[in-house]
Design an enzyme around this catalytic site. Structure first.
Site, PDB file in Angstrom:
ATOM      1  N   GLU A  47       0.949  -1.230   0.163  1.00  0.00           N
ATOM      2  CA  GLU A  47       0.355  -0.099  -0.271  1.00  0.00           C
ATOM      3  C   GLU A  47       0.928   1.742  -0.279  1.00  0.00           C
ATOM      4  O   GLU A  47       2.412   1.742  -0.129  1.00  0.00           O
ATOM      5  CB  GLU A  47      -1.614  -0.120   0.776  1.00  0.00           C
ATOM      6  CG  GLU A  47      -2.330  -1.191   0.488  1.00  0.00           C
ATOM      7  CD  GLU A  47      -3.005  -1.123   1.964  1.00  0.00           C
ATOM      8  OE1 GLU A  47      -2.584  -0.466   2.898  1.00  0.00           O
ATOM      9  OE2 GLU A  47      -4.385  -2.456   2.010  1.00  0.00           O
ATOM     10  N   CYS A  56      -1.639  -4.905  -5.736  1.00  0.00           N
ATOM     11  CA  CYS A  56      -2.453  -5.494  -5.744  1.00  0.00           C
ATOM     12  C   CYS A  56      -1.342  -7.605  -5.384  1.00  0.00           C
ATOM     13  O   CYS A  56      -0.184  -7.225  -6.034  1.00  0.00           O
ATOM     14  CB  CYS A  56      -3.806  -6.869  -6.030  1.00  0.00           C
ATOM     15  SG  CYS A  56      -5.393  -5.611  -5.672  1.00  0.00           S
ATOM     16  N   GLU A  58      -1.686 -10.215  -6.581  1.00  0.00           N
ATOM     17  CA  GLU A  58      -1.502 -10.657  -7.649  1.00  0.00           C
ATOM     18  C   GLU A  58      -0.451 -10.353  -8.997  1.00  0.00           C
ATOM     19  O   GLU A  58       0.333 -10.844  -8.797  1.00  0.00           O
ATOM     20  CB  GLU A  58      -2.864 -10.513  -8.255  1.00  0.00           C
ATOM     21  CG  GLU A  58      -3.994 -11.868  -7.164  1.00  0.00           C
ATOM     22  CD  GLU A  58      -4.213 -11.259  -5.996  1.00  0.00           C
ATOM     23  OE1 GLU A  58      -4.358  -9.942  -5.529  1.00  0.00           O
ATOM     24  OE2 GLU A  58      -5.681 -11.337  -6.095  1.00  0.00           O
ATOM     25  N   CYS A  96      -6.785  -6.472 -11.529  1.00  0.00           N
ATOM     26  CA  CYS A  96      -5.571  -7.953 -11.773  1.00  0.00           C
ATOM     27  C   CYS A  96      -6.082  -9.166 -12.595  1.00  0.00           C
ATOM     28  O   CYS A  96      -5.687  -9.542 -13.075  1.00  0.00           O
ATOM     29  CB  CYS A  96      -6.352  -8.624 -10.077  1.00  0.00           C
ATOM     30  SG  CYS A  96      -4.450  -7.631  -8.971  1.00  0.00           S
TER      31      CYS A  96
HETATM   32  N1  THU Z   1      -6.293  -6.553  -2.617  1.00  0.00           N
HETATM   33  C1  THU Z   1      -4.929  -7.610  -3.399  1.00  0.00           C
HETATM   34  O1  THU Z   1      -3.668  -7.066  -2.346  1.00  0.00           O
HETATM   35  N2  THU Z   1      -5.665  -8.161  -3.986  1.00  0.00           N
HETATM   36  C2  THU Z   1      -7.037  -8.269  -4.028  1.00  0.00           C
HETATM   37  O2  THU Z   1      -7.401  -9.914  -4.702  1.00  0.00           O
HETATM   38  C3  THU Z   1      -7.832  -8.103  -3.330  1.00  0.00           C
HETATM   39  C4  THU Z   1      -7.431  -6.495  -2.967  1.00  0.00           C
HETATM   40  C5  THU Z   1      -5.871  -5.697  -1.486  1.00  0.00           C
HETATM   41  C6  THU Z   1      -5.580  -3.719  -1.819  1.00  0.00           C
HETATM   42  C7  THU Z   1      -6.043  -3.685  -0.629  1.00  0.00           C
HETATM   43  O3  THU Z   1      -4.003  -3.066  -0.337  1.00  0.00           O
HETATM   44  C8  THU Z   1      -6.117  -3.516   0.297  1.00  0.00           C
HETATM   45  O4  THU Z   1      -6.342  -5.516   0.166  1.00  0.00           O
HETATM   46  C9  THU Z   1      -7.384  -3.892   0.697  1.00  0.00           C
HETATM   47  O5  THU Z   1      -8.890  -3.518  -0.468  1.00  0.00           O
END
Ligand code: THU
Length: 141
Positions: A47, A56, A58, A96
Site C-alpha cells: 500500500e 495488489c 496478484e 488484476c
Molecule cells: N487486494 C489485493 O492485494 N488483492 C485482491 O485480490 C484484493 C485486494 C489488496 C489491495 C489493498 O491493499 C487491500 O487488499 C484492500 O483492498
C-alpha cells in the site's frame, strides 16, 4: 493440477501474506503464481500513503515473474484477510483479472482462492472474467 502442487501454492501464498505492507487497510493478501516451467513467484499487497499507487498481491507476483522473463502461467493462489484474523476467500480485483488476461489462457488458467490448506476453491479465468478483452482482440484480421 496435482494436489501436492496446489498445497505447495497455498503454503507459499500463506507465507507471503506475512510480507504484506498494509498500514492503511490492514487487509493482508499473499499470492503464489505458478509459471509453466514450474517456478513459483510470490507477491503481497503493497500500500501507499497516496492510496492509488497501491499494488495488489496478484499483480506483484505477475510483475515479478514477467520482469524475470516468464510469459506463460498455469495458476495463481490467493490468500487474504484482515490483519490478525484468519484468511477468507479473496477474489482478485478487476484490475488484476485484466493483468491475468494479458498473459494467461482464460480457458486454462486456474485461480485458487484459499482459506487454508484444507479449504480452497478453484476457478478458471474465463469464469471470473467472462468475455475478457485480451491480446487476441488486437490481432489483425
Ligand atoms: N487486494 C489485493 O492485494 N488483492 C485482491 O485480490 C484484493 C485486494 C489488496 C489491495 C489493498 O491493499 C487491500 O487488499 C484492500 O483492498
Amino acid at each position: 493440477m496435482e494436489e501436492a502442487k496446489i498445497q505447495e501454492l497455498i503454503r507459499a501464498a500463506i507465507r507471503q501474506r506475512e510480507a504484506a505492507y498494509t498500514p492503511y487497510s490492514h487487509f493482508r493478501v499473499g499470492a503464489a503464481l505458478l509459471a509453466e516451467d514450474g517456478r513459483i513467484y510470490t507477491g503481497c499487497n503493497i500500500e501507499n500513503a497516496a492510496y492509488t499507487p497501491t499494488n495488489c498481491a496478484e499483480r506483484t507476483a505477475f510483475f515479478k515473474a514477467v520482469s524475470e522473463g516468464e510469459r506463460t502461467f498455469c495458476a495463481i493462489c490467493i490468500v487474504g484477510g484482515p490483519e490478525g484474523g484468519p484468511a477468507d476467500y479473496t477474489p482478485p480485483c478487476g484490475v488484476c483479472r485484466q493483468v491475468m488476461m494479458e498473459f494467461c489462457d482464460p480457458e486454462k488458467f486456474q485461480i485458487i482462492l484459499a482459506r487454508s490448506t484444507d479449504e480452497y476453491r478453484t476457478y478458471r479465468l474465463k469464469d471470473l472474467l467472462p468475455q475478457g478483452f485480451g491480446p487476441g482482440n488486437l490481432e489483425q484480421q
